[in-house]
Design an enzyme around this catalytic site. Sequence first.
Site, short mmCIF file in Angstrom:
data_model
loop_
_atom_site.label_atom_id
_atom_site.label_comp_id
_atom_site.label_asym_id
_atom_site.label_seq_id
_atom_site.Cartn_x
_atom_site.Cartn_y
_atom_site.Cartn_z
N ASP A 15 0.81 -1.23 0.00
CA ASP A 15 0.00 0.00 0.00
C ASP A 15 0.84 1.27 0.00
OD1 ASP A 15 -2.55 -0.98 -0.20
OD2 ASP A 15 -2.93 -1.04 1.97
N LYS A 62 -0.27 4.69 -1.31
CA LYS A 62 -1.23 5.56 -0.63
C LYS A 62 -0.58 6.81 -0.06
CE LYS A 62 -4.77 2.15 0.58
NZ LYS A 62 -5.49 1.45 1.68
N HIS A 79 -2.42 -6.27 -6.46
CA HIS A 79 -3.16 -6.88 -5.34
C HIS A 79 -4.63 -6.49 -5.32
CE1 HIS A 79 -1.91 -2.98 -3.62
NE2 HIS A 79 -2.92 -3.10 -2.78
N HIS A 80 -5.06 -5.55 -6.17
CA HIS A 80 -6.49 -5.21 -6.28
C HIS A 80 -7.10 -5.73 -7.56
CE1 HIS A 80 -7.34 -2.96 -2.67
NE2 HIS A 80 -6.25 -2.24 -2.82
N ASP A 85 -5.05 -9.19 2.10
CA ASP A 85 -5.40 -7.77 2.25
C ASP A 85 -6.87 -7.62 2.63
OD1 ASP A 85 -4.92 -5.00 2.15
OD2 ASP A 85 -5.58 -4.89 0.08
N HIS A 122 -3.45 4.05 -6.03
CA HIS A 122 -2.27 3.71 -5.23
C HIS A 122 -1.50 2.47 -5.73
CE1 HIS A 122 -5.02 0.93 -3.01
NE2 HIS A 122 -3.91 0.26 -2.75
#
Length: 346
Positions: A214, A217, A267-268, A296, A242
């Site tokens: 992350d 961010k 990761h998203h 996550d 991000h």
Amino acid sequence: MDMAAGSPHADAQTYLVVDDDEHVRHVLAQLLRRTGVTCLEADGGVHALTLLSQHHEIGLVITDVRMPQMDGVELLTRIRKRWPETSVLMVTAVDNVKLAVHCLELGAMDYLTKPFDSAEVRARVLHATEKQQLLVANRVFQEQLSEKVTLQAKRLEHVFLASVESLADALEAKDSYTRGHSDRVSYYASAIARRMGVDADQVRQITLGGHVHDVGKIGVREAVLNKAGKLTAAEYAHVMTHPVLGWRILHSLLDEEPIALSVVRSHHERFDGAGLPDGLCGTAIPLAARIMSVADTLDAMTSSRPYRAHGATFDEAVREVVRCSGTQFDPGVVVGLLAAIQHGGL
């Protein structure tokens, strides 16, 4: 032909004289023994190889070029291959100097020409042994230098990784609601990966990726990160920049950690292809990122947020992950999560 005892050759090494002519062999060996060294004799190449195998302290071989069965050239070649730190000095007739030069090209340290006297023997032996000692010293230096470079590289890697992870710490200082999030996500992801049989180096990179997943961010406005209410579509889109921002920040730093870098960017992503930033689907999403997505989500669901006083319980979060298996999450990773829970890894 006389060589003074106590010459520079008088050391602890053993020399080997190889010649099928017994008289020449004895004379040369006797000259060497007068310097105080141990000197062995061999009547040919085969006998010489046997002695070399039995006496590992032999530092110098003086061999005739012309011998039956195995000539000096073949013996030289075998010695260079099996005992590269043993110095070899060739003995040849005056009219075979061209052959002696060829032997130098094959790795001989020097050569003697017949007939020879004590002064020539002394000079040639000294030259050969000193040259070999320099080669050995250089090899040792290079090995020590290589070890020092490797050690320094490891130290720099540790400093580098600490610096990268400090970026994640800076993020968590910026967003108090995510404090400890990266550590927990790393822990969950590595536990799942190990249960899935991922190899140790990939687990290490997944752990690193979890710590910095992350980091992008840092570029998200604090007002949006800490907003108590529901995000607008524009605010959500801003937050979801991000992964790419983090990937850009770390791309040059993690160029030798491609698995960790893929975690940051992907990761998203969703298993059904509806994720961000690249809309990857199924196994086109790197395995490490598929694992990180589950880890996550687990921590995000169980953590308190500005818009949510209390997160879900761990069991509730696991049930939601199972419900979304095959759509948001890779079913194989979900099985890995359940196995890690069952076997006490989580």
